[in-house]
Write a protein that holds these residues in place. Structure first.
Motif, PDB file in Angstrom:
ATOM      1  N   GLN A  67      33.346  18.830  55.015  1.00  0.00           N
ATOM      2  CA  GLN A  67      32.419  18.474  53.962  1.00  0.00           C
ATOM      3  C   GLN A  67      32.662  19.324  52.730  1.00  0.00           C
ATOM      4  O   GLN A  67      33.797  19.557  52.373  1.00  0.00           O
ATOM      5  CB  GLN A  67      30.984  18.612  54.473  1.00  0.00           C
ATOM      6  N   VAL A  68      31.558  19.784  52.139  1.00  0.00           N
ATOM      7  CA  VAL A  68      31.649  20.556  50.904  1.00  0.00           C
ATOM      8  C   VAL A  68      30.995  21.911  51.106  1.00  0.00           C
ATOM      9  O   VAL A  68      29.927  22.006  51.715  1.00  0.00           O
ATOM     10  CB  VAL A  68      30.976  19.815  49.746  1.00  0.00           C
ATOM     11  N   GLN A  69      31.640  22.948  50.601  1.00  0.00           N
ATOM     12  CA  GLN A  69      31.086  24.299  50.682  1.00  0.00           C
ATOM     13  C   GLN A  69      30.950  24.868  49.276  1.00  0.00           C
ATOM     14  O   GLN A  69      31.832  24.678  48.431  1.00  0.00           O
ATOM     15  CB  GLN A  69      31.988  25.212  51.501  1.00  0.00           C
ATOM     16  N   LEU A  70      29.853  25.570  49.067  1.00  0.00           N
ATOM     17  CA  LEU A  70      29.635  26.307  47.822  1.00  0.00           C
ATOM     18  C   LEU A  70      29.535  27.780  48.185  1.00  0.00           C
ATOM     19  O   LEU A  70      28.715  28.155  49.028  1.00  0.00           O
ATOM     20  CB  LEU A  70      28.357  25.865  47.119  1.00  0.00           C
ATOM     21  N   VAL A  71      30.359  28.601  47.568  1.00  0.00           N
ATOM     22  CA  VAL A  71      30.380  30.021  47.879  1.00  0.00           C
ATOM     23  C   VAL A  71      30.082  30.803  46.605  1.00  0.00           C
ATOM     24  O   VAL A  71      30.804  30.691  45.615  1.00  0.00           O
ATOM     25  CB  VAL A  71      31.738  30.456  48.447  1.00  0.00           C
ATOM     26  N   GLU A  72      28.994  31.575  46.658  1.00  0.00           N
ATOM     27  CA  GLU A  72      28.590  32.379  45.510  1.00  0.00           C
ATOM     28  C   GLU A  72      29.132  33.792  45.622  1.00  0.00           C
ATOM     29  O   GLU A  72      29.366  34.297  46.726  1.00  0.00           O
ATOM     30  CB  GLU A  72      27.062  32.455  45.399  1.00  0.00           C
ATOM     31  N   SER A  73      29.257  34.445  44.502  1.00  0.00           N
ATOM     32  CA  SER A  73      29.651  35.850  44.470  1.00  0.00           C
ATOM     33  C   SER A  73      29.097  36.474  43.194  1.00  0.00           C
ATOM     34  O   SER A  73      28.723  35.766  42.254  1.00  0.00           O
ATOM     35  CB  SER A  73      31.174  35.986  44.501  1.00  0.00           C
ATOM     36  N   GLY A  74      29.041  37.796  43.192  1.00  0.00           N
ATOM     37  CA  GLY A  74      28.673  38.505  41.978  1.00  0.00           C
ATOM     38  C   GLY A  74      27.283  39.095  41.938  1.00  0.00           C
ATOM     39  O   GLY A  74      26.921  39.748  40.961  1.00  0.00           O
ATOM     40  N   GLY A  75      26.484  38.884  42.950  1.00  0.00           N
ATOM     41  CA  GLY A  75      25.158  39.475  42.939  1.00  0.00           C
ATOM     42  C   GLY A  75      25.231  40.982  43.147  1.00  0.00           C
ATOM     43  O   GLY A  75      26.298  41.553  43.338  1.00  0.00           O
ATOM     44  N   GLY A  76      24.079  41.624  43.096  1.00  0.00           N
ATOM     45  CA  GLY A  76      24.034  43.054  43.320  1.00  0.00           C
ATOM     46  C   GLY A  76      22.837  43.704  42.674  1.00  0.00           C
ATOM     47  O   GLY A  76      21.868  43.039  42.314  1.00  0.00           O
ATOM     48  N   LEU A  77      22.927  45.010  42.533  1.00  0.00           N
ATOM     49  CA  LEU A  77      21.845  45.818  41.964  1.00  0.00           C
ATOM     50  C   LEU A  77      22.230  46.238  40.557  1.00  0.00           C
ATOM     51  O   LEU A  77      23.339  46.721  40.324  1.00  0.00           O
ATOM     52  CB  LEU A  77      21.610  47.058  42.837  1.00  0.00           C
ATOM     53  N   GLU A  78      21.307  46.034  39.629  1.00  0.00           N
ATOM     54  CA  GLU A  78      21.556  46.384  38.229  1.00  0.00           C
ATOM     55  C   GLU A  78      20.279  46.934  37.633  1.00  0.00           C
ATOM     56  O   GLU A  78      19.176  46.587  38.055  1.00  0.00           O
ATOM     57  CB  GLU A  78      22.037  45.152  37.450  1.00  0.00           C
ATOM     58  N   GLN A  79      20.431  47.788  36.657  1.00  0.00           N
ATOM     59  CA  GLN A  79      19.272  48.335  35.967  1.00  0.00           C
ATOM     60  C   GLN A  79      18.772  47.344  34.914  1.00  0.00           C
ATOM     61  O   GLN A  79      19.524  46.492  34.418  1.00  0.00           O
ATOM     62  CB  GLN A  79      19.631  49.650  35.289  1.00  0.00           C
ATOM     63  N   ALA A  80      17.512  47.475  34.595  1.00  0.00           N
ATOM     64  CA  ALA A  80      16.945  46.641  33.533  1.00  0.00           C
ATOM     65  C   ALA A  80      17.739  46.845  32.237  1.00  0.00           C
ATOM     66  O   ALA A  80      18.104  47.965  31.892  1.00  0.00           O
ATOM     67  CB  ALA A  80      15.486  46.995  33.319  1.00  0.00           C
ATOM     68  N   GLY A  81      18.008  45.729  31.572  1.00  0.00           N
ATOM     69  CA  GLY A  81      18.811  45.769  30.357  1.00  0.00           C
ATOM     70  C   GLY A  81      20.282  45.564  30.591  1.00  0.00           C
ATOM     71  O   GLY A  81      21.047  45.346  29.636  1.00  0.00           O
ATOM     72  N   GLY A  82      20.690  45.612  31.850  1.00  0.00           N
ATOM     73  CA  GLY A  82      22.103  45.447  32.179  1.00  0.00           C
ATOM     74  C   GLY A  82      22.513  43.995  32.308  1.00  0.00           C
ATOM     75  O   GLY A  82      21.734  43.074  32.004  1.00  0.00           O
ATOM     76  N   SER A  83      23.737  43.810  32.777  1.00  0.00           N
ATOM     77  CA  SER A  83      24.307  42.469  32.884  1.00  0.00           C
ATOM     78  C   SER A  83      24.960  42.264  34.244  1.00  0.00           C
ATOM     79  O   SER A  83      25.454  43.220  34.847  1.00  0.00           O
ATOM     80  CB  SER A  83      25.364  42.247  31.791  1.00  0.00           C
ATOM     81  N   LEU A  84      24.961  41.029  34.683  1.00  0.00           N
ATOM     82  CA  LEU A  84      25.668  40.612  35.887  1.00  0.00           C
ATOM     83  C   LEU A  84      26.249  39.230  35.647  1.00  0.00           C
ATOM     84  O   LEU A  84      25.708  38.451  34.842  1.00  0.00           O
ATOM     85  CB  LEU A  84      24.741  40.557  37.103  1.00  0.00           C
ATOM     86  N   ILE A  85      27.336  38.935  36.354  1.00  0.00           N
ATOM     87  CA  ILE A  85      27.906  37.592  36.313  1.00  0.00           C
ATOM     88  C   ILE A  85      27.926  37.031  37.732  1.00  0.00           C
ATOM     89  O   ILE A  85      28.460  37.660  38.653  1.00  0.00           O
ATOM     90  CB  ILE A  85      29.336  37.592  35.746  1.00  0.00           C
ATOM     91  N   LEU A  86      27.354  35.864  37.900  1.00  0.00           N
ATOM     92  CA  LEU A  86      27.411  35.153  39.174  1.00  0.00           C
ATOM     93  C   LEU A  86      28.451  34.048  39.078  1.00  0.00           C
ATOM     94  O   LEU A  86      28.570  33.392  38.034  1.00  0.00           O
ATOM     95  CB  LEU A  86      26.056  34.547  39.522  1.00  0.00           C
ATOM     96  N   SER A  87      29.167  33.857  40.161  1.00  0.00           N
ATOM     97  CA  SER A  87      30.157  32.784  40.217  1.00  0.00           C
ATOM     98  C   SER A  87      29.941  31.958  41.469  1.00  0.00           C
ATOM     99  O   SER A  87      29.456  32.469  42.486  1.00  0.00           O
ATOM    100  CB  SER A  87      31.576  33.350  40.215  1.00  0.00           C
ATOM    101  N   CYS A  88      30.316  30.703  41.385  1.00  0.00           N
ATOM    102  CA  CYS A  88      30.176  29.788  42.518  1.00  0.00           C
ATOM    103  C   CYS A  88      31.384  28.859  42.519  1.00  0.00           C
ATOM    104  O   CYS A  88      31.706  28.245  41.492  1.00  0.00           O
ATOM    105  CB  CYS A  88      28.889  28.989  42.403  1.00  0.00           C
ATOM    106  N   ALA A  89      32.023  28.756  43.676  1.00  0.00           N
ATOM    107  CA  ALA A  89      33.184  27.885  43.812  1.00  0.00           C
ATOM    108  C   ALA A  89      32.891  26.810  44.853  1.00  0.00           C
ATOM    109  O   ALA A  89      32.462  27.131  45.969  1.00  0.00           O
ATOM    110  CB  ALA A  89      34.401  28.698  44.228  1.00  0.00           C
ATOM    111  N   ALA A  90      33.125  25.576  44.472  1.00  0.00           N
ATOM    112  CA  ALA A  90      32.944  24.448  45.387  1.00  0.00           C
ATOM    113  C   ALA A  90      34.294  24.039  45.950  1.00  0.00           C
ATOM    114  O   ALA A  90      35.291  23.985  45.228  1.00  0.00           O
ATOM    115  CB  ALA A  90      32.303  23.280  44.653  1.00  0.00           C
ATOM    116  N   SER A  91      34.304  23.745  47.254  1.00  0.00           N
ATOM    117  CA  SER A  91      35.543  23.317  47.886  1.00  0.00           C
ATOM    118  C   SER A  91      35.239  22.310  48.976  1.00  0.00           C
ATOM    119  O   SER A  91      34.094  22.164  49.404  1.00  0.00           O
ATOM    120  CB  SER A  91      36.282  24.522  48.484  1.00  0.00           C
ATOM    121  N   GLY A  92      36.289  21.612  49.416  1.00  0.00           N
ATOM    122  CA  GLY A  92      36.121  20.624  50.471  1.00  0.00           C
ATOM    123  C   GLY A  92      36.379  19.216  49.973  1.00  0.00           C
ATOM    124  O   GLY A  92      37.179  19.002  49.065  1.00  0.00           O
TER     125      GLY A  92
END
Length: 122
Positions: A1-26
């Motif tokens: 079928q289809v899989q979605l895999v996320e990455s990029g989460g974590g712990l950050e301080q207020a005012g900071g930045s994060l990037i989340l990514s998601c790749a679909a496959s199948g």
């Protein structure tokens, strides 16, 4: 079928930045809307941002001006650039995609990733 895999989460301080990514496959013929949702403890899952295959976007009012969603149609990926993070952004973030799996069946299936934790400390 289809899989979605996320990455990029974590712990950050207020005012900071994060990037989340998601790749679909199948088994993917095409993908319509892709998006990010989040669920904080004790709260319902809510829309964060969505993007169509043509690049049109929509954001929750709470993240407008701080978050940017983008996608690469060739790679079946979607990203969420999160700036000026606030403690209230703390949640599990889920990737979602509307997928057509066959050119012979115009049926759209909704798939979800497993979620990635984002924690913003004050």
């Amino acid at each position: 079928q289809v899989q979605l895999v996320e990455s990029g989460g974590g712990l950050e301080q207020a005012g900071g930045s994060l990037i989340l990514s998601c790749a679909a496959s199948g088994k993917i013929f095409s993908i319509g809307v892709m998006g990010w949702y989040r669920q904080a403890p004790g709260k319902q899952r809510e829309l964060v941002a969505v993007v169509t295959s043509g690049g049109s976007t929509n954001y929750a009012d709470s993240v407008k001006g701080r978050f940017t969603i983008s996608r690469d149609n060739a790679k079946n990926t979607v990203h969420l650039q999160m700036n000026s993070l606030k403690p209230e952004d703390t949640a599990v973030y889920y990737c979602q995609a509307d997928v057509v799996t066959s050119p012979y069946t115009p049926r759209v299936y909704s798939y979800w990733g497993q979620g990635t934790q984002v924690t913003v400390s004050s």
